[in-house]
Design a protein around this motif. Structure first.
Motif, mmCIF file in Angstrom:
data_model
loop_
_atom_site.group_PDB
_atom_site.id
_atom_site.type_symbol
_atom_site.label_atom_id
_atom_site.label_comp_id
_atom_site.label_asym_id
_atom_site.label_seq_id
_atom_site.Cartn_x
_atom_site.Cartn_y
_atom_site.Cartn_z
ATOM 1 N N UNK A 1 0.842 -1.197 0.000
ATOM 2 C CA UNK A 1 0.000 0.000 0.000
ATOM 3 C C UNK A 1 0.879 1.249 0.000
ATOM 4 N N UNK A 2 0.547 2.212 -0.825
ATOM 5 C CA UNK A 2 1.358 3.423 -0.924
ATOM 6 C C UNK A 2 0.603 4.683 -0.547
ATOM 7 N N UNK A 3 -0.645 4.551 -0.163
ATOM 8 C CA UNK A 3 -1.433 5.710 0.255
ATOM 9 C C UNK A 3 -1.520 6.757 -0.853
ATOM 10 N N UNK A 4 -2.025 6.331 -1.990
ATOM 11 C CA UNK A 4 -2.151 7.233 -3.135
ATOM 12 C C UNK A 4 -3.070 8.413 -2.825
ATOM 13 N N UNK A 5 -4.098 8.180 -2.028
ATOM 14 C CA UNK A 5 -5.002 9.264 -1.660
ATOM 15 C C UNK A 5 -4.284 10.370 -0.906
ATOM 16 N N UNK A 6 -3.402 9.972 0.013
ATOM 17 C CA UNK A 6 -2.626 10.971 0.763
ATOM 18 C C UNK A 6 -1.674 11.725 -0.167
ATOM 19 N N UNK A 7 -1.062 11.015 -1.093
ATOM 20 C CA UNK A 7 -0.177 11.674 -2.048
ATOM 21 C C UNK A 7 -0.948 12.649 -2.939
ATOM 22 N N UNK A 8 -2.171 12.269 -3.313
ATOM 23 C CA UNK A 8 -3.003 13.145 -4.136
ATOM 24 C C UNK A 8 -3.353 14.421 -3.385
ATOM 25 N N UNK A 9 -3.752 14.291 -2.125
ATOM 26 C CA UNK A 9 -4.101 15.479 -1.333
ATOM 27 C C UNK A 9 -2.873 16.362 -1.136
ATOM 28 N N UNK A 10 -1.726 15.771 -0.860
ATOM 29 C CA UNK A 10 -0.489 16.548 -0.711
ATOM 30 C C UNK A 10 -0.162 17.285 -2.007
ATOM 31 N N UNK A 11 -0.271 16.589 -3.122
ATOM 32 C CA UNK A 11 -0.019 17.211 -4.430
ATOM 33 C C UNK A 11 -0.978 18.375 -4.672
ATOM 34 N N UNK A 12 -2.264 18.143 -4.368
ATOM 35 C CA UNK A 12 -3.255 19.202 -4.593
ATOM 36 C C UNK A 12 -2.956 20.428 -3.736
ATOM 37 N N UNK A 13 -2.496 20.226 -2.529
ATOM 38 C CA UNK A 13 -2.202 21.363 -1.657
ATOM 39 C C UNK A 13 -0.947 22.116 -2.104
ATOM 40 N N UNK A 14 0.052 21.412 -2.583
ATOM 41 C CA UNK A 14 1.252 22.082 -3.100
ATOM 42 C C UNK A 14 0.896 22.904 -4.341
ATOM 43 N N UNK A 15 0.131 22.303 -5.251
ATOM 44 C CA UNK A 15 -0.292 23.020 -6.462
ATOM 45 C C UNK A 15 -1.197 24.189 -6.091
#
Length: 169
Positions: free
Chosen positions: A24-38
């Motif tokens: 498991x890589x926690x893609x949802x968490x990575x997506x939220x982090x990416x969205x916040x940086x952008x």
């Protein structure tokens, strides 16, 4: 660590370790982090556009061509709206951001001197769009993740069912 075959899936209470999936890589968490940086980058872009509008030495809109004025106002408003939607990690934020990013690409080709970076802006937008699509796809494939609209719909259904049951009594 507990193995999947050792867990009683029907048990009301499970004692011991949680089952961990090593893949498991926690893609949802990575997506939220990416969205916040952008979102942070897009807030800066929106503020730059508002800085152009608010600190112009003279009447800005009477001295520049109309398409350029409309483009400045469009990005001043839409960049900030997209940033808010991205920060909140909403679906409409992602869609709005995609619209704004594609608009930036179009404007970079139609008005080459509008953005300082030119093709650099296009390359950055293409990379960010690709990353967003990849992260969204992978986050959607996570088996245990249920979307917020689905949870809300389930709660609404359960409440309406309880109201119906009470009404029948």
């Amino acid at each position: 660590m507990t193995k999947p075959q050792d867990i009683d899936s029907g048990a009301a209470i499970r004692l011991g370790e949680k089952m961990l999936d090593p893949n498991a890589t926690r893609w949802g968490m990575l997506l939220v982090l990416f969205m916040r940086v952008v979102a942070g980058l897009w807030i800066l872009q929106g503020l730059v556009q508002w800085q152009i509008v608010l600190t112009a030495p003279s009447d800005l809109f009477s001295t520049i061509p109309t398409p350029t004025a409309v483009t400045i106002v469009y990005f001043a408003v839409m960049d900030l709206l997209a940033a808010v939607g991205l920060w909140l990690a909403t679906a409409w934020g992602g869609v709005l951001w995609l619209l704004v990013a594609l608009s930036q690409i179009l404007v970079a080709f139609l008005m080459p001197d509008f953005f300082g970076g030119g093709l650099l802006v296009v390359a950055l937008d293409v990379i960010l769009i690709g990353l967003y699509l990849l992260l969204t796809y992978e986050a959607g494939r996570e088996p245990d993740r249920r979307s917020a609209p689905r949870r809300a719909a389930t709660r609404l259904w359960n409440r309406s069912w309880r109201v119906w049951e009470n009404f029948r009594r």
